[in-house]
Design an enzyme around this catalytic site. Structure first.
Site, PDB file in Angstrom:
ATOM      1  N   ARG A 165       0.613  -1.426  -0.257  1.00 61.44           N
ATOM      2  CA  ARG A 165      -0.014  -0.008   0.188  1.00 61.44           C
ATOM      3  C   ARG A 165       0.970   0.577   0.155  1.00 61.44           C
ATOM      4  NH1 ARG A 165      -2.870  -3.490  -0.994  1.00 61.44           N
ATOM      5  NH2 ARG A 165      -4.210  -4.541  -0.384  1.00 61.44           N
ATOM      6  N   SER A 225     -11.786  -0.120   2.744  1.00 60.77           N
ATOM      7  CA  SER A 225     -10.457  -0.338   4.177  1.00 60.77           C
ATOM      8  C   SER A 225     -10.590   1.005   4.816  1.00 60.77           C
ATOM      9  CB  SER A 225      -9.423  -1.566   3.711  1.00 60.77           C
ATOM     10  OG  SER A 225     -10.253  -2.667   3.330  1.00 60.77           O
ATOM     11  N   GLU A 241      -5.895   4.519   5.700  1.00 65.08           N
ATOM     12  CA  GLU A 241      -5.767   4.452   4.725  1.00 65.08           C
ATOM     13  C   GLU A 241      -5.566   5.193   3.556  1.00 65.08           C
ATOM     14  OE1 GLU A 241      -6.044   0.566   1.004  1.00 65.08           O
ATOM     15  OE2 GLU A 241      -5.792   0.123   3.088  1.00 65.08           O
TER      16      GLU A 241
END
EC number: 1.3.1.98
Length: 351
Positions: free
Chosen positions: A160, A239, A343
């Site tokens: 990520r 998420s 995130e």
């Protein structure tokens, strides 16, 4: 190139949250994107880039500067080489690669947002990451004031993360090139146990591309991860927290906390994450810390379908969302000594 003033930004985000921008510019060509960026940079005006808005948390006060909505279009397929303009809708692009019989991104179906955002976040799900297929990213370098081509290695991809995320003020992604696989209508080898189970095969097997895509879409929809304007569980950024990656000694301390809280028989999720590191599950941490599906009584709550998604139930403010996020972070840390990291990108606010 369209220009609006005191323009609402909430409709451009999947959270449907955030105040207005002083100025909103919508660019439909690479030249317009570059011109808008250069204009803001020359004037010293703060600049906010918006693609699909699926990874943004914008403060209630909005953005004092120029918001640039990148709405470029371009889908080019030459053999197994795919090139996408940054503004292409990602989930539509995935569908077209499956229709063309090419494997490599089929398990990334249903992810909201634009193609240009995928290398920034190194988007991944269900056993695939874009870093496995991206060969080149064309971007405008705000430091050198020129268009550059960055190879996959140059992008410095990790979980990520990427060079673009590490230096968010430098690059503006214009186009992304992928190298896909012609496997005779079959998917790439399935690497995610849940997907393999749903398809009745073993991890590592290949299945028809259409079956892989449709199965992922069904799994995502069951977790509220496919956009639906009528379903408030999808008024989210997907998420909200990344899966923590812990050094071995940190993971050992974490296991001890789990045993103290849940008993010696309970083993937390653990996945190899490189030498001396272990990845665990943010969703598991949230649930075991007491934040179950649907948690909350206010206008911002945990999704009723997935503990990893924080949602706007329709009347929330960004501050409502952040209050819930902070509560979850504090609760997980108190329970297990692990600090969750958001995130989505925050604009004008922070946890």
């Amino acid at each position: 190139m369209q220009e609006l003033h005191d323009a609402p930004l909430a409709p451009l985000t999947t959270f449907r949250l955030g105040g207005p921008a002083t100025r909103l510019v919508t660019a439909t060509t690479d030249a317009e994107v570059i011109a808008a960026v250069r204009e803001a940079d020359d004037a010293g005006t703060p600049l906010l880039l918006i693609g699909g808005g699926s990874n943004l948390v914008i403060g209630d006060k909005g953005f004092d500067g120029t918001a640039l909505h990148i709405a470029t279009r371009g889908f080019s397929l030459d053999g197994t080489t795919l090139e996408l303009a940054a503004g292409e809708i990602w989930t539509d692009a995935v569908a077209r690669t499956v229709e063309a019989g090419l494997a490599g991104v089929e398990c990334l179906a249903g992810i909201p947002g634009s193609a240009g955002a995928t290398p920034i976040q190194n988007v991944g799900a269900y056993g695939q990451e874009v870093s496995a297929t991206i060969t080149e990213v064309t971007a405008y370098d705000r430091r050198s004031r020129e268009t550059v081509a960055l190879s996959s290695t140059d992008c410095a991809f990790s979980y990520r993360h990427s060079r673009f995320k590490a230096d968010p003020e430098r690059y503006v992604v214009l186009r992304v090139r992928f190298e896909l696989e012609d496997a005779g209508g079959l998917s790439a080898p399935l690497r995610y146990a849940e997907t393999a189970r749903a398809l009745g095969v073993e991890a590592g097997d290949r299945v028809p591309l259409t079956a892989a895509r449709e199965t992922v879409l069904k799994l995502r929809a069951g977790k509220g991860m496919v956009l639906d304007p009528e379903d408030h569980d999808t008024w989210s950024a997907g998420s909200f927290f990344t899966n923590p990656i812990l050094a071995d000694e940190q993971f050992a301390a974490f296991r001890s906390r789990v045993a103290e809280r849940l008993g010696d028989a309970v083993e937390p999720p653990a996945f190899p994450a490189g030498e001396g590191r272990v990845k665990t599950s943010a969703a598991w941490l949230i649930d075991k810390a007491g934040f179950t599906k649907g948690y909350g009584t206010g206008p911002a709550r945990i999704s009723t379908k997935h503990t990893l998604a924080l949602t706007n139930r329709g009347e929330a403010t960004t501050e409502d969302l952040l209050a819930l996020a902070r509560e979850v972070v504090a609760g997980v840390h108190d329970a297990f000594g692990v600090t969750l990291v958001n995130e989505p990108v925050t604009v004008g606010v922070s946890l």
